[in-house]
Write an enzyme that holds these catalytic residues in place. Structure first.
Site, mmCIF file in Angstrom:
data_model
loop_
_atom_site.group_PDB
_atom_site.id
_atom_site.type_symbol
_atom_site.label_atom_id
_atom_site.label_comp_id
_atom_site.label_asym_id
_atom_site.label_seq_id
_atom_site.Cartn_x
_atom_site.Cartn_y
_atom_site.Cartn_z
ATOM 1 N N HIS A 4 -3.877 -4.414 11.417
ATOM 2 C CA HIS A 4 -2.580 -4.964 11.803
ATOM 3 C C HIS A 4 -1.764 -3.905 12.540
ATOM 4 C CE1 HIS A 4 1.060 -7.641 10.456
ATOM 5 N NE2 HIS A 4 1.208 -7.179 11.697
ATOM 6 N N GLU B 242 -0.793 -12.980 15.027
ATOM 7 C CA GLU B 242 0.297 -13.088 14.061
ATOM 8 C C GLU B 242 1.167 -14.267 14.501
ATOM 9 O OE1 GLU B 242 3.222 -10.273 11.391
ATOM 10 O OE2 GLU B 242 2.487 -9.500 13.303
ATOM 11 N N HIS C 235 1.409 -8.014 5.300
ATOM 12 C CA HIS C 235 2.463 -7.063 4.884
ATOM 13 C C HIS C 235 3.234 -7.578 3.665
ATOM 14 C CE1 HIS C 235 4.851 -9.623 7.529
ATOM 15 N NE2 HIS C 235 4.499 -8.988 8.618
ATOM 16 N N ASN D 90 7.112 -8.067 2.627
ATOM 17 C CA ASN D 90 7.930 -8.058 3.830
ATOM 18 C C ASN D 90 7.856 -9.406 4.527
ATOM 19 O OD1 ASN D 90 6.654 -4.842 3.995
ATOM 20 N ND2 ASN D 90 8.835 -5.211 3.773
ATOM 21 N N ASP E 139 4.826 3.230 4.682
ATOM 22 C CA ASP E 139 5.620 4.218 5.418
ATOM 23 C C ASP E 139 6.822 4.701 4.626
ATOM 24 O OD1 ASP E 139 7.111 1.899 5.502
ATOM 25 O OD2 ASP E 139 7.445 1.922 7.674
ATOM 26 N N HIS F 165 9.136 0.118 4.464
ATOM 27 C CA HIS F 165 8.821 -1.279 4.194
ATOM 28 C C HIS F 165 8.589 -1.533 2.706
ATOM 29 C CE1 HIS F 165 8.164 -1.350 8.536
ATOM 30 N NE2 HIS F 165 8.223 -2.678 8.456
ATOM 31 N N ASP G 187 1.120 -1.795 11.014
ATOM 32 C CA ASP G 187 2.046 -2.717 11.678
ATOM 33 C C ASP G 187 2.858 -1.957 12.721
ATOM 34 O OD1 ASP G 187 3.264 -5.092 12.325
ATOM 35 O OD2 ASP G 187 4.569 -5.170 10.580
#
Length: 384
Positions: free
Chosen positions: A61, A131, A218, A221, A249, A252, A275
């Site tokens: 992703h 997506e 994800h 999120n 990270d 998120h 992402d």
């Protein structure tokens, strides 16, 4: 000509530990792993003394990096992204096409195919991740609302034909009209289905999982979160056996949330993704994500229009360090999140994801600080 990587500590997936071994590459494949000094070493020698030898990372992703946005990328742009990714540790990836017009989506598919058929000195593009466009308006995130739509298998079949079968992964929202019933048909097209961007209730999400959805995009999120009376899609994702994507990270997901995923799912059912957007590897400033204007401040990417977070500037190499930091685990424990787990999700674990004889020679050389020293993609060392 054989290439020997000698004197390094080679990652053993089944044992989850590093072992002092020599590894031999021939014709793009790993052909032998043996004890140091065992047999004659003929061919090119790469001395990995004091370093770890681990599988290349797989990112399922990502929307781009180093100034290139996947939705707007031409063949040579894909080459540029792929080279940047390889230097960060990604040896295989899916290009994630954000929901866009039909014309632009097909153009992006064609450019990705051109690159896939003829590329060098970069990460291997496994295929395409769509997506959308079958996503919830309520949890659209950075998706253009006017382009979101109900399930349309004829459109998806057309996209798959244009992609020559190379759409490997799609994100859909369970509550969108027609999606639960369409999941089996998507699988028949050779596409792995993930659920995300969703306010779906637990029962609807579970219906998609029962019908063959294999992952959650994800996780946490752009989705309705867990409530004790209404577990929602998040509850279904954590309870079931599907894979959970995680953007590690530190923005998120709180580190505690990452640990919660690992506690609930185990280290074999979480897939670390970036992402990332075109700003990855670049300084703060203004960028694009599909049709959206994005502003990056302190490495944090948000839509210019409303401040909603829009992808990340993360790389897989940084994700490895964050995972070690968040969990306190050894590198050997977290490596499956970046290697074997995504390989199994996409059903390519017979070719990549671990260091075994017969598999593609996608290999990283890592120093004691977990920095990527060198990258091999199908046996070829990536030149900087």
């Amino acid at each position: 000509m054989k290439t020997w990587i000698t004197n390094g500590y080679v990652y053993h997936y089944d044992k989850r530990r590093m072992e002092r071994k020599d590894l031999c590459i021939e014709d793009g494949k790993i052909c032998e792993i043996c004890s140091p000094g065992q047999g004659e070493r003929q061919g090119n020698i790469y001395d990995a003394s004091g370093k770890s030898v681990i599988p290349g990372f797989i990112d399922v992703h990502t929307h781009g990096g180093c100034g290139v946005d996947v939705n707007d990328a031409l063949k040579d742009d894909f080459e540029k992204i792929g080279h940047f990714f390889a230097l960060q540790g990604t040896t295989s990836w899916l290009c994630s096409i954000l929901t866009d017009t039909k014309e632009q989506t097909i153009k992006s598919i064609h450019e990705a195919l051109k690159h896939q058929k003829e590329h060098a000195n970069c990460a291997n593009l496994l295929g395409i991740h769509l997506e959308g466009p079958f996503l919830s308006v309520e949890f659209k995130g950075a998706m253009p609302e006017e382009l979101l739509r109900k399930a349309d298998m004829e459109l998806l079949k057309e996209y798959q034909e244009e992609a020559e079968g190379n759409i490997r992964y799609i994100t859909v929202s369970p509550e969108v009209e027609g999606i639960p019933e369409a999941v089996p048909e998507m699988k028949k097209l050779g596409i792995t289905v993930a659920i995300g961007h969703s306010g779906a209730d637990y029962e609807t999400a579970m219906k998609c999982i029962e019908n063959g959805a294999a992952a959650c995009t994800h996780t946490c999120n752009a989705m309705k979160l867990f409530h004790q009376h209404f577990p929602s899609m998040m509850g279904a994702a954590l309870e079931s056996d599907i894979y959970c994507e995680a953007i590690c990270d530190g923005r998120h997901l709180h580190p505690g949330s990452v640990r919660l995923f690992l506690k609930a799912k185990g280290y074999d059912k979480v897939v670390a993704v970036t992402d990332s957007i075109m700003a990855a590897g670049l300084p703060d400033g203004e960028y694009k994500l599909g049709v959206n204007d994005v502003v990056v401040e302190d490495g944090d990417a948000k839509l210019k229009s409303n401040g909603v977070r829009a992808g990340s500037t993360l790389t897989t190499g940084t994700a490895l360090k964050r995972l070690i930091d968040f969990t306190g685990a050894e590198m050997e424990d977290v490596l499956p999140l970046l290697t074997m787990n995504p390989a199994k999700l996409l059903d390519v674990d017979d070719k990549i994801g671990s260091l075994e004889a017969g598999k593609d020679a996608d290999i990283l050389i890592v120093d004691e600080g977990y920095n990527i020293v060198d990258t091999f993609v199908k046996g070829k060392k990536i030149e900087r």
